[in-house]
Scaffold this active site. Structure first.
Site, PDB file in Angstrom:
ATOM      1  N   CYS A 144       0.563  -2.155  15.830  1.00 41.82           N
ATOM      2  CA  CYS A 144       0.572  -1.879  14.388  1.00 41.82           C
ATOM      3  C   CYS A 144      -0.005  -3.051  13.602  1.00 41.82           C
ATOM      4  O   CYS A 144       0.398  -4.194  13.787  1.00 41.82           O
ATOM      5  CB  CYS A 144       1.997  -1.591  13.927  1.00 41.82           C
ATOM      6  SG  CYS A 144       2.115  -1.281  12.148  1.00 41.82           S
ATOM      7  N   CYS A 200      -1.814   5.792   9.935  1.00 39.75           N
ATOM      8  CA  CYS A 200      -0.619   5.144  10.472  1.00 39.75           C
ATOM      9  C   CYS A 200      -0.969   3.822  11.125  1.00 39.75           C
ATOM     10  O   CYS A 200      -1.885   3.749  11.948  1.00 39.75           O
ATOM     11  CB  CYS A 200       0.029   6.016  11.536  1.00 39.75           C
ATOM     12  SG  CYS A 200       0.569   7.584  10.913  1.00 39.75           S
ATOM     13  N   CYS A 243       3.254   8.599   0.986  1.00 41.46           N
ATOM     14  CA  CYS A 243       3.738   7.690   2.022  1.00 41.46           C
ATOM     15  C   CYS A 243       3.934   6.329   1.368  1.00 41.46           C
ATOM     16  O   CYS A 243       2.976   5.731   0.881  1.00 41.46           O
ATOM     17  CB  CYS A 243       2.691   7.632   3.140  1.00 41.46           C
ATOM     18  SG  CYS A 243       3.079   6.419   4.416  1.00 41.46           S
ATOM     19  N   GLY A 253       6.475  -1.754   6.327  1.00 38.61           N
ATOM     20  CA  GLY A 253       7.871  -2.169   6.369  1.00 38.61           C
ATOM     21  C   GLY A 253       8.764  -1.276   7.201  1.00 38.61           C
ATOM     22  O   GLY A 253       8.388  -0.168   7.593  1.00 38.61           O
ATOM     23  N   CYS A 272       6.016  -6.612   7.478  1.00 41.12           N
ATOM     24  CA  CYS A 272       7.061  -6.067   8.332  1.00 41.12           C
ATOM     25  C   CYS A 272       7.412  -7.095   9.395  1.00 41.12           C
ATOM     26  O   CYS A 272       6.540  -7.808   9.885  1.00 41.12           O
ATOM     27  CB  CYS A 272       6.570  -4.781   9.008  1.00 41.12           C
ATOM     28  SG  CYS A 272       7.836  -3.928   9.979  1.00 41.12           S
ATOM     29  N   GLU A 318       0.824  -1.200   0.000  1.00 41.98           N
ATOM     30  CA  GLU A 318       0.000   0.000   0.000  1.00 41.98           C
ATOM     31  C   GLU A 318       0.862   1.256   0.000  1.00 41.98           C
ATOM     32  O   GLU A 318       1.910   1.297   0.627  1.00 41.98           O
ATOM     33  CB  GLU A 318      -0.932  -0.007   1.216  1.00 41.98           C
ATOM     34  CG  GLU A 318      -2.003  -1.068   1.042  1.00 41.98           C
ATOM     35  CD  GLU A 318      -2.986  -1.153   2.190  1.00 41.98           C
ATOM     36  OE1 GLU A 318      -4.128  -1.545   1.938  1.00 41.98           O
ATOM     37  OE2 GLU A 318      -2.619  -0.843   3.334  1.00 41.98           O
ATOM     38  N   CYS A 364       5.476  -4.588  15.976  1.00 43.56           N
ATOM     39  CA  CYS A 364       5.113  -3.638  17.032  1.00 43.56           C
ATOM     40  C   CYS A 364       3.687  -3.937  17.489  1.00 43.56           C
ATOM     41  O   CYS A 364       2.813  -4.238  16.673  1.00 43.56           O
ATOM     42  CB  CYS A 364       5.246  -2.201  16.525  1.00 43.56           C
ATOM     43  SG  CYS A 364       6.964  -1.814  16.107  1.00 43.56           S
ATOM     44  N   ASN A 410      -4.419   4.913  16.370  1.00 45.11           N
ATOM     45  CA  ASN A 410      -5.517   4.592  15.467  1.00 45.11           C
ATOM     46  C   ASN A 410      -5.959   3.185  15.839  1.00 45.11           C
ATOM     47  O   ASN A 410      -5.280   2.217  15.534  1.00 45.11           O
ATOM     48  CB  ASN A 410      -5.057   4.658  14.015  1.00 45.11           C
ATOM     49  CG  ASN A 410      -4.754   6.092  13.604  1.00 45.11           C
ATOM     50  OD1 ASN A 410      -5.547   6.995  13.845  1.00 45.11           O
ATOM     51  ND2 ASN A 410      -3.593   6.309  13.017  1.00 45.11           N
TER      52      ASN A 410
HETATM   53  N1  SAH Z   1       8.750   0.788  10.437  1.00 40.33           N
HETATM   54  C1  SAH Z   1       8.898   2.222  10.373  1.00 40.33           C
HETATM   55  C2  SAH Z   1       8.014   2.818   9.309  1.00 40.33           C
HETATM   56  C3  SAH Z   1       6.525   2.771   9.606  1.00 40.33           C
HETATM   57  S1  SAH Z   1       6.046   4.391   9.984  1.00 40.33           S
HETATM   58  C4  SAH Z   1       8.658   2.811  11.738  1.00 40.33           C
HETATM   59  O1  SAH Z   1       8.208   2.094  12.613  1.00 40.33           O
HETATM   60  O2  SAH Z   1       8.969   3.961  11.948  1.00 40.33           O
HETATM   61  C5  SAH Z   1       4.496   4.222  10.606  1.00 40.33           C
HETATM   62  C6  SAH Z   1       4.302   5.006  11.892  1.00 40.33           C
HETATM   63  O3  SAH Z   1       2.992   4.751  12.357  1.00 40.33           O
HETATM   64  C7  SAH Z   1       5.256   4.529  12.966  1.00 40.33           C
HETATM   65  O4  SAH Z   1       5.674   5.581  13.786  1.00 40.33           O
HETATM   66  C8  SAH Z   1       4.354   3.579  13.709  1.00 40.33           C
HETATM   67  O5  SAH Z   1       4.822   3.341  15.001  1.00 40.33           O
HETATM   68  C9  SAH Z   1       3.036   4.297  13.668  1.00 40.33           C
HETATM   69  N2  SAH Z   1       1.903   3.421  13.958  1.00 40.33           N
HETATM   70  C10 SAH Z   1       1.858   2.085  13.840  1.00 40.33           C
HETATM   71  N3  SAH Z   1       0.679   1.611  14.248  1.00 40.33           N
HETATM   72  C11 SAH Z   1      -0.073   2.674  14.613  1.00 40.33           C
HETATM   73  C12 SAH Z   1      -1.396   2.820  15.095  1.00 40.33           C
HETATM   74  N4  SAH Z   1      -2.212   1.787  15.265  1.00 40.33           N
HETATM   75  N5  SAH Z   1      -1.827   4.070  15.369  1.00 40.33           N
HETATM   76  C13 SAH Z   1      -1.031   5.133  15.162  1.00 40.33           C
HETATM   77  N6  SAH Z   1       0.214   5.047  14.702  1.00 40.33           N
HETATM   78  C14 SAH Z   1       0.710   3.825  14.429  1.00 40.33           C
END
Ligand code: SAH
Length: 358
Positions: free
Chosen positions: A120, A336, A106, A162, A113, A93, A117, A293
């Site tokens: 995520c 995000c 983006c 990723g 990935c 995406e 986390c 989110n």
């Molecule tokens: N892997 C990299 C690139 C992804 S960036 C990184 O972690 O930085 C995507 C961003 O969205 C990251 O800061 C991630 O932590 C955040 N993110 C992931 N899940 C989310 C969620 N459910 N709500 C809000 N932000 C989230």
């Protein structure tokens, strides 16, 4: 299986070499790169300033592959989510976020990935594979074309699916391709790389000639908390990452962004905010608070607006530059942490194999 050379996987010097082997001067590479990246023309037959014979030879010996748009969703707020299909059928995406105030693309660096986390959705997929440089840069070509933005300035954030530093070489190659002055000429200051902070790769990034802006997904001020949210923290912890950031060569008038997903009752206390402010002290940094989110399958909640405001206020009172990220495209699951391609979950064994990297 075609044995043709895929031009989108080549940086210009490599294309020059390939053409030189066929008796062609260097400027042919410049012409081809301009067609592909400036004008969006990928059919050699249409590259009208190349000799007819060369066009035919290119068609026989080279290829230009572009991800195809499998679907496109437009949010109420103007955000657009593109589901792109790659040659092997894998899907990723890419998201267009208008007026933030800049136009932003983006893009993804991996299919899935491996970082897993806790909050995520992409992390739930596990890693299927790395994207190639051509597939990473190709997302920018696709969006620029689909949105008719070839002649407009836009930012690129590596914040899609990723972990960019887990696919270091292809990601950096993609950035050099996008930065090529004869092609898209995307300035490095318009690019932001977001990472959980894989330490050796982060240190290497600090020595790159094409240096994007840096965003660190921090999310918690202590190892105990961060380890629960970002598993790789057990390998490289908060102090180490902050120390590496203090060493990082930050561009003039620029700052390192620290992303902080705010989770109710987990990392959103006044004490957390005070600890975070201490970590930031004296650094050219800003904190970007991202209220969670929420999604099905994500075992956390978004804090109340008061709680979010209080967290931001404590930081700001301590001299930390802070912004609260407005969520964009939540109605189309483009926000995000909401990027996930259904039906692409790898097997548990595959997933374990990918998490046990280096
Ligand atoms: N892997 C990299 C690139 C992804 S960036 C990184 O972690 O930085 C995507 C961003 O969205 C990251 O800061 C991630 O932590 C955040 N993110 C992931 N899940 C989310 C969620 N459910 N709500 C809000 N932000 C989230």
């Amino acid at each position: 299986m075609s044995s043709r050379l895929e031009i989108t996987e080549l940086e210009r010097p490599a294309l020059e070499t390939a053409l030189a082997k066929r008796g062609q001067p260097k400027f042919r590479a410049q012409q081809i790169v301009a067609w592909i990246y400036q004008r969006g023309i990928t059919d050699f037959a249409a590259m009208s300033d190349l000799p007819h014979d060369l066009r035919q030879q290119l068609g026989a010996e080279f290829s230009v592959t572009t991800p195809s748009i499998a679907s496109r969703h437009i949010s109420e707020d103007g955000t657009q989510k593109f589901l792109l299909r790659l040659t092997d059928g894998a899907q990723i995406e890419s998201v267009f976020i208008p007026d933030t105030p800049a136009m932003t693309f983006c893009i993804s660096t991996q299919v899935g990935c491996a970082m897993a986390c806790a909050f995520c959705l992409t992390g739930k997929m596990g890693l299927t594979r790395n994207l190639t440089a051509g597939e990473i840069a190709g997302q920018v070509r696709v969006l620029a074309d689909a949105l008719d933005m070839r002649d407009r300035a836009f930012n690129v954030v590596l914040m899609g699916m990723g972990e960019p530093l887990h696919n270091y070489d292809e990601t950096m190659k993609a950035l050099r391709i996008l930065g090529d002055e004869k092609g898209l000429a995307l300035p490095a200051r318009r690019v932001t790389l977001s990472t959980v902070g894989l330490l050796p790769a982060l240190e290497k990034l600090g020595r790159e000639p094409y240096m994007p802006n840096l965003a660190i997904s921090l999310h918690a001020p202590t190892d105990a908390q961060r380890g629960e949210l970002v598993p790789i923290n057990k390998k490289w912890g908060v102090e180490e990452i902050i120390a590496a950031c203090r060493q990082f060569p930050v561009r003039k008038r620029s700052r390192i962004t620290f992303e902080y997903v705010l989770l109710a009752g987990v990392n959103d206390s006044p004490e957390d905010a005070r600890r975070l402010a201490k970590l930031m002290a004296g650094m050219k940094s800003k904190v970007n608070i991202i209220p969670l989110n929420a999604a099905a399958g994500i075992p956390f909640e978004r804090p109340s607006e008061e709680r979010i405001d209080e967290f931001a206020r404590i930081l700001s009172e301590r001299g930390v530059l802070v912004s609260v990220r407005k969520s964009r495209g939540r109605d189309i699951r483009a926000a995000c942490g909401q990027l996930i391609v259904e039906g692409q979950r790898p097997s548990p064994a595959q997933r374990l194999a990918t998490i046990a990297f280096s």
